[in-house]
Write a protein that holds these residues in place. Structure first.
Motif, mmCIF file in Angstrom:
data_model
loop_
_atom_site.group_PDB
_atom_site.id
_atom_site.type_symbol
_atom_site.label_atom_id
_atom_site.label_comp_id
_atom_site.label_asym_id
_atom_site.label_seq_id
_atom_site.Cartn_x
_atom_site.Cartn_y
_atom_site.Cartn_z
ATOM 1 N N MET A 208 -1.198 5.445 1.506
ATOM 2 C CA MET A 208 -1.520 4.462 0.472
ATOM 3 C C MET A 208 -2.983 4.058 0.527
ATOM 4 O O MET A 208 -3.625 3.825 -0.497
ATOM 5 N N HIS B 175 -4.969 6.848 -1.025
ATOM 6 C CA HIS B 175 -4.782 7.038 -2.453
ATOM 7 C C HIS B 175 -3.702 6.098 -2.944
ATOM 8 O O HIS B 175 -2.518 6.362 -2.786
ATOM 9 N N TRP B 176 -4.094 4.960 -3.514
ATOM 10 C CA TRP B 176 -3.117 3.986 -3.985
ATOM 11 C C TRP B 176 -2.364 4.577 -5.172
ATOM 12 O O TRP B 176 -2.974 5.087 -6.107
ATOM 13 N N PRO B 177 -0.998 4.541 -5.152
ATOM 14 C CA PRO B 177 -0.251 5.199 -6.225
ATOM 15 C C PRO B 177 -0.484 4.539 -7.586
ATOM 16 O O PRO B 177 -0.227 3.350 -7.742
ATOM 17 N N GLU B 178 -1.012 5.314 -8.529
ATOM 18 C CA GLU B 178 -1.255 4.816 -9.879
ATOM 19 C C GLU B 178 -0.096 5.207 -10.801
ATOM 20 O O GLU B 178 0.201 4.539 -11.768
ATOM 21 N N GLY C 137 1.726 9.778 -7.777
ATOM 22 C CA GLY C 137 1.132 9.118 -6.622
ATOM 23 C C GLY C 137 2.188 8.661 -5.636
ATOM 24 O O GLY C 137 2.014 8.760 -4.426
ATOM 25 N N TYR C 138 3.317 8.192 -6.172
ATOM 26 C CA TYR C 138 4.396 7.724 -5.302
ATOM 27 C C TYR C 138 4.980 8.870 -4.474
ATOM 28 O O TYR C 138 5.425 8.674 -3.359
ATOM 29 N N TYR C 139 4.985 10.064 -5.053
ATOM 30 C CA TYR C 139 5.566 11.191 -4.323
ATOM 31 C C TYR C 139 4.820 11.507 -3.036
ATOM 32 O O TYR C 139 5.365 12.123 -2.133
ATOM 33 N N TRP C 140 3.531 11.108 -2.979
ATOM 34 C CA TRP C 140 2.752 11.449 -1.783
ATOM 35 C C TRP C 140 3.059 10.540 -0.600
ATOM 36 O O TRP C 140 2.826 10.926 0.538
ATOM 37 N N ILE C 141 3.565 9.346 -0.870
ATOM 38 C CA ILE C 141 3.767 8.401 0.242
ATOM 39 C C ILE C 141 4.772 8.933 1.275
ATOM 40 O O ILE C 141 4.477 8.941 2.473
ATOM 41 N N GLN D 292 10.015 3.333 -10.097
ATOM 42 C CA GLN D 292 9.190 4.442 -9.586
ATOM 43 C C GLN D 292 9.461 4.791 -8.121
ATOM 44 O O GLN D 292 9.626 5.974 -7.800
ATOM 45 N N ALA E 215 10.828 8.354 -6.812
ATOM 46 C CA ALA E 215 10.020 9.113 -5.861
ATOM 47 C C ALA E 215 10.803 9.453 -4.602
ATOM 48 O O ALA E 215 10.569 10.487 -3.987
#
Lengths: 259, 409
Positions: free
Chosen positions: B180, B183-186, B190-194, B267, B271
């Protein structure tokens, strides 16, 4: 006839040679006893042959098929092991434990097929533990536990059976019953049996052939009468013994002398 | 009135659990004997002998039937409990919406089914936008924690293994926070990367803990907990360090996450779903292998399991599910410890059942803990991690005490 053959087998832990070029053969229906002092390599031989310990050189084969190249499930369909009874898996029932012997035949989900269940019941019947089926391992006596482990190995439906000091911790009655059971099974099911044992009189009574291991080397191999001599046993155990061979109805018995 | 009946429900659930777990023990034990009193008269002596011979000890008939039902239908009981907990959890909140309305609003969403809406429009919005995604996320988190807890316990053959206790949850938290911070999920992508970050964190932690705790071929209780605490503390402090050096928006979100709060909206749910689905499938595939591993690595190998490969599969799977849980709900302790234990006590040690039942039970347990967290100090909402820790710590100590004479393990 398919023989179980170990040829030129060596095992080393780091740089220490634990087994040095062991060669022996077990025929179907035959019991080969592995004897030798503590640390001679009996357990290591069992573990090496069953794929737990890495082999440095040599071949383990059954009926001409090299077993060292097989995957664990393939090997487990040819060779079953009865370990020394340990307090593990106490929460499982006897039936669940014996079913684990079918692991090598099951799919990824571990579902039991009718053939699996049939093998489990056959094995429990042979070892006379059917009445214990729903009991938990933690509740069993030592003799019962050892029979459960034998049933688990039988359920594997293998041609070769290895036993690692199965009569340790058993009382006299259970020792005799267990070894007689193994002897009967070897003959009825035509199993090639290799069994590590400590009690030399049991060896004399139940084994067809004997392999004497000392410091990782094979000192003698042959019939009990050939191997269990005063000279061999003194070399192996550093203890004087007397062989009593003229008692009616008994094979030669081994008595240690006072040091 | 409400708290009163809640109390009663809690007590009777506890009694049921105890009774269910006793059923095993009673089979083995000899009937409990009545203390001998030499002053008893002849007639009483007879009834004393009768009492001694009678087995099992007398028990209320209705209670016995319920216990037997629970023990014989594990999947039905767990699914029913989960559905009740879900409805209950959606119904409660700042605005109370009756379970009846909750059900009808949910059913109305199924295309083709038309129910005349006789509830305020706001109800549907509250449920669909706020409460349903929150409850579903809580469900996923509880399932993931309990499933991975069961897998870790089986892998280490250790009743105290839990993603939180062995430090993996903290490691996953560090990974999630790092992801996070980078790269803060926009958007959804983005959420998939957490979870990916959390997964890497979890995997690294478990490898370190495992290699520290391993003595010979075994992972003893003491070294496992020591290594877990040490590594967990280390990763937590790294997380705090990251937070102190991040901007304000992230700071607030992260401190919320650390206490075991959940993100809101659909979201995070979307995710975590694919990762969770993969994790559940892999966990269920591990079941039989975990059974075999309970007999030690040597015997497992001799029974035809490729031990090293299996251990890697279990570690990867359990770390993945831990990562899913931590990514959007923060570090929540003890669910992974309590739930598999209760399941094992009631329905036995077979991992082919234990794992799916833990997954169901974990969802239920965390939903209930979340309800408690919302109503205890309402309108203030406690982080659910506080509730699970308050309930879990005594349980942890209880297991620690009886770990020596494990009957169920």
């Amino acid at each position: 006839m398919n023989h179980f053959t170990i040829s030129d087998l060596s095992v080393a832990y780091q740089t220490v040679q634990v087994l040095d070029r062991i060669s022996l053969q077990v025929a179907p229906g035959e019991i080969l006893a592995l004897i030798g002092p503590n640390g001679a390599g009996k357990s290591t031989l069992v573990r090496a042959v069953s794929g737990v310990v890495k082999i440095k050189q040599g071949i383990v084969s059954y009926g001409g098929c090299d077993m060292t190249q097989l995957s664990p499930p393939e090997r487990a369909r040819i060779l079953g092991v009865v370990p020394q009874a340990q307090p593990v898996g106490g929460a499982f029932t006897v039936e669940q434990t014996v079913l684990l012997g079918r692991t090598a035949y099951m799919n990824w989900l571990g579902q039991a097929s009718p053939a699996d269940l049939e093998a489990v019941h056959w094995a429990m019947e042979k070892t006379r533990i059917e009445h214990l089926a729903q009991r938990r391992n933690a509740e069993l006596s030592g003799g019962e536990q050892q029979r459960v482990l034998l049933a688990r190995a039988l359920a594997q439906k293998t041609a070769v059976l290895l036993l690692d000091e199965p009569t340790n911790h058993l009382d006299l009655r259970h020792q005799v019953n267990f070894l007689s059971l193994v002897k009967d099974l070897a003959q009825q099911e035509n199993l090639a049996v290799m069994m590590a044992l400590h009690d030399l009189n049991q060896v004399s009574m139940y084994a067809d052939r004997v392999a004497l291991l000392v410091d990782g080397c094979l000192l003698a191999l042959g019939s009990p009468a050939e191997v269990l001599t005063e000279k061999n046993l003194h070399t192996a155990y550093q203890t004087r013994v007397q062989i009593l061979s003229d008692i009616d109805g008994y094979p030669p018995l081994i008595l240690p002398r006072r040091a | 009135m409400l708290t009163r009946s809640g109390e009663q429900a809690a007590v009777s659930i506890f009694l049921l659990i105890v009774a269910c777990s006793r059923l095993h023990a009673n089979k083995a034990r000899t009937p409990t004997s009545v203390p001998f009193d030499p002053n008893l008269e002849e007639g009483l002596m007879e009834s004393w002998h009768e009492n001694r011979a009678r087995k099992p000890p007398p028990r209320s008939r209705r209670f016995f039937i319920i216990v037997k039902f629970i023990r014989s239908r594990p999947f039905f009981v767990n699914t029913a409990a989960l559905l009740f907990a879900l409805i209950f959890s959606i119904a409660l909140g700042a605005v109370y919406i009756s379970p009846n309305n909750v059900l009808r609003i949910l059913v109305e969403q199924i295309p083709g089914l038309d129910i005349l809406p006789d509830w305020p429009d706001a109800f549907a919005t509250i449920i669909l936008r706020v409460r349903l995604p929150h409850s579903v996320l809580i469900m996923i988190t509880g399932a993931a924690l309990a499933g991975s807890g069961a897998a870790y316990q089986g892998l280490f053959r250790n009743p105290l293994a839990d993603p939180y206790v062995i430090g993996v949850a903290s490691g996953a938290g560090l990974g999630a926070v790092a992801a996070m911070a980078l790269h803060w999920p926009e958007n959804l992508l983005g959420y998939y990367w957490i979870p990916v970050g959390a997964f890497i964190g979890a995997l690294l932690t478990i490898l370190v803990v495992y290699s520290l705790a391993r003595v010979g071929g075994l992972v003893p209780l003491t070294t496992l907990i020591l290594a877990g605490v040490a590594v967990g503390t280390f990763t937590s402090s790294l997380t705090s360090f990251l937070m102190l050096n991040s901007d304000d928006r992230i700071h607030r979100a992260l401190s919320f996450l650390l206490g075991g709060g959940t993100m809101s909206g659909w979201q995070p749910v979307l995710a975590s779903l694919p990762y969770m689905a993969l994790g559940v499938i892999l966990l269920i595939l591990c079941g039989h292998r975990l059974n075999v591993l309970q007999f030690g690595e040597e015997q497992a190998q001799q029974l035809g399991v490729s031990v090293e490969r299996t251990k890697i599969l279990i570690i990867v799977t359990a770390s993945l599910t831990t990562a899913v849980a931590v990514s959007f709900s923060g570090v929540i302790g003890f669910i992974g410890l309590i739930v598999p234990h209760l399941v094992r006590m009631i329905w036995g040690a077979d991992y082919r059942r234990l794992i799916p039942l833990s997954i169901l039970g974990g969802s239920t347990a965390l939903l209930l803990a979340d309800v408690l967290a919302r109503i205890v100090l309402a309108p203030q909402i406690l982080p659910v991690g506080i509730v699970t820790a308050l309930a879990g710590t005594p349980f942890f100590l209880w297991i620690l005490r009886r770990a020596k004479s494990e009957v169920f393990w």
